[in-house]
Write a protein that holds these residues in place. Structure first.
Motif, PDB file in Angstrom:
ATOM      1  N   ALA A 146     -19.698  24.193  11.761  1.00  0.00           N
ATOM      2  CA  ALA A 146     -19.985  24.778  13.465  1.00  0.00           C
ATOM      3  C   ALA A 146     -20.275  26.029  13.710  1.00  0.00           C
ATOM      4  O   ALA A 146     -21.105  26.772  14.215  1.00  0.00           O
ATOM      5  N   ALA A 147     -19.191  27.069  12.891  1.00  0.00           N
ATOM      6  CA  ALA A 147     -19.118  28.189  13.037  1.00  0.00           C
ATOM      7  C   ALA A 147     -20.825  28.728  12.373  1.00  0.00           C
ATOM      8  O   ALA A 147     -21.409  29.778  12.969  1.00  0.00           O
ATOM      9  N   GLY A 148     -21.196  28.512  11.323  1.00  0.00           N
ATOM     10  CA  GLY A 148     -22.536  28.659  10.791  1.00  0.00           C
ATOM     11  C   GLY A 148     -23.731  28.267  11.450  1.00  0.00           C
ATOM     12  O   GLY A 148     -24.618  29.139  11.691  1.00  0.00           O
ATOM     13  N   VAL A 149     -23.496  27.236  12.230  1.00  0.00           N
ATOM     14  CA  VAL A 149     -24.686  26.868  13.159  1.00  0.00           C
ATOM     15  C   VAL A 149     -24.656  27.905  14.297  1.00  0.00           C
ATOM     16  O   VAL A 149     -25.852  28.349  14.971  1.00  0.00           O
ATOM     17  N   VAL A 150     -23.428  28.129  14.962  1.00  0.00           N
ATOM     18  CA  VAL A 150     -23.524  29.194  16.227  1.00  0.00           C
ATOM     19  C   VAL A 150     -23.728  30.400  15.437  1.00  0.00           C
ATOM     20  O   VAL A 150     -24.553  31.096  16.410  1.00  0.00           O
TER      21      VAL A 150
ATOM     22  N   MET B 116     -36.730  29.237  11.671  1.00  0.00           N
ATOM     23  CA  MET B 116     -36.845  28.842  10.327  1.00  0.00           C
ATOM     24  C   MET B 116     -35.441  28.795   9.806  1.00  0.00           C
ATOM     25  O   MET B 116     -34.997  27.699   9.194  1.00  0.00           O
ATOM     26  N   ARG B 117     -34.623  29.783  10.169  1.00  0.00           N
ATOM     27  CA  ARG B 117     -33.213  29.805   9.923  1.00  0.00           C
ATOM     28  C   ARG B 117     -32.186  28.389  10.481  1.00  0.00           C
ATOM     29  O   ARG B 117     -31.665  27.930   9.657  1.00  0.00           O
ATOM     30  N   VAL B 118     -32.603  28.125  11.491  1.00  0.00           N
ATOM     31  CA  VAL B 118     -32.119  26.747  12.291  1.00  0.00           C
ATOM     32  C   VAL B 118     -32.409  25.556  11.312  1.00  0.00           C
ATOM     33  O   VAL B 118     -31.580  24.781  10.928  1.00  0.00           O
ATOM     34  N   LEU B 119     -33.544  25.387  10.910  1.00  0.00           N
ATOM     35  CA  LEU B 119     -34.143  24.417  10.099  1.00  0.00           C
ATOM     36  C   LEU B 119     -33.373  24.348   8.695  1.00  0.00           C
ATOM     37  O   LEU B 119     -32.730  23.459   8.178  1.00  0.00           O
ATOM     38  N   THR B 120     -33.152  25.388   8.212  1.00  0.00           N
ATOM     39  CA  THR B 120     -32.573  25.697   6.669  1.00  0.00           C
ATOM     40  C   THR B 120     -30.875  25.342   7.125  1.00  0.00           C
ATOM     41  O   THR B 120     -30.563  24.449   6.061  1.00  0.00           O
ATOM     42  N   VAL B 121     -30.574  25.498   7.974  1.00  0.00           N
ATOM     43  CA  VAL B 121     -29.172  25.232   8.372  1.00  0.00           C
ATOM     44  C   VAL B 121     -28.825  23.826   8.513  1.00  0.00           C
ATOM     45  O   VAL B 121     -28.149  23.136   8.065  1.00  0.00           O
TER      46      VAL B 121
END
Length: 193
Positions: free
Chosen positions: A167-171, A1-6
């Motif tokens: 990119a840092a936020g996604v990682v 869910m967090r990945v989808l939000t990002v």
């Protein structure tokens, strides 16, 4: 869910920046189309707006070419001279071409002052000039050393920083959402102490 939000946040940040860039390219294409069709007044209006928005000297050249084709020698000369003052990366051939245009316009001005009607000077044939009749602004490169005073969000370094933060936020989101507990297999949890 967090990945989808990002991912949604990333798309929301990228969408507004893509639209103005496409609009600027569209305006330049419209101006070139008007110029090629001999609709110099329409092209002039668009180039004047593009110059006011970007302050890029190449648009001064295009404005001058429109005035040249409309038979406005004073305005053409003024725009060509302003272009020569502001365009710092001209080759000697390009400078010579612009000075030739200025000479043509000064001759037209003298002819108009004597009351004789002379046809508008035609653009030089392709063999005389290695550059096209109208040009667009050069692409921005990371090696540019001068500051033209444009907004910071049009700079390459700014978008590099934005890409790095995203990119840092996604990682970080990926690392926070993954399960870091011991894995259980067919043999159960293994404790190898």
């Amino acid at each position: 869910m967090r990945v989808l939000t990002v991912a949604i946040l990333l798309l929301a940040l990228a969408a507004p920046t893509a639209a103005p860039a496409a609009g600027d390219d569209g305006a330049e294409l419209k101006a070139r189309t008007h110029f090629a069709a001999g609709e110099y007044r329409e092209a002039l209006e668009i180039y004047a707006r593009l110059y006011a928005e970007t302050m890029h000297p190449t648009y001064l050249r295009n404005i001058a070419r429109c005035h040249q084709n409309l038979g406005n020698p004073d305005k053409a000369i003024s725009s060509f001279r302003e272009y020569l003052r502001k365009a710092h990366d001209l080759t000697p051939d390009q400078r010579k071409e612009i000075e030739g245009y200025i000479a043509e316009m000064e001759e037209l001005k003298r002819t108009q002052a004597t009351g004789a009607t002379a046809p508008l000077p035609a653009a030089p044939p392709p063999a005389e000039s290695t550059s096209p009749a109208l040009v667009g602004p050069p692409t921005v490169t990371a090696s540019a050393t001068h500051d033209d005073g444009g907004p910071f969000y049009t700079r390459v370094w700014f978008w590099g920083v934005v890409a790095g933060v995203v990119a840092a936020g996604v990682v970080t989101a990926f690392l926070l959402t993954r399960d870091s507990g011991p894995t259980a297999g067919n043999l159960g949890a293994l404790d190898l102490r």
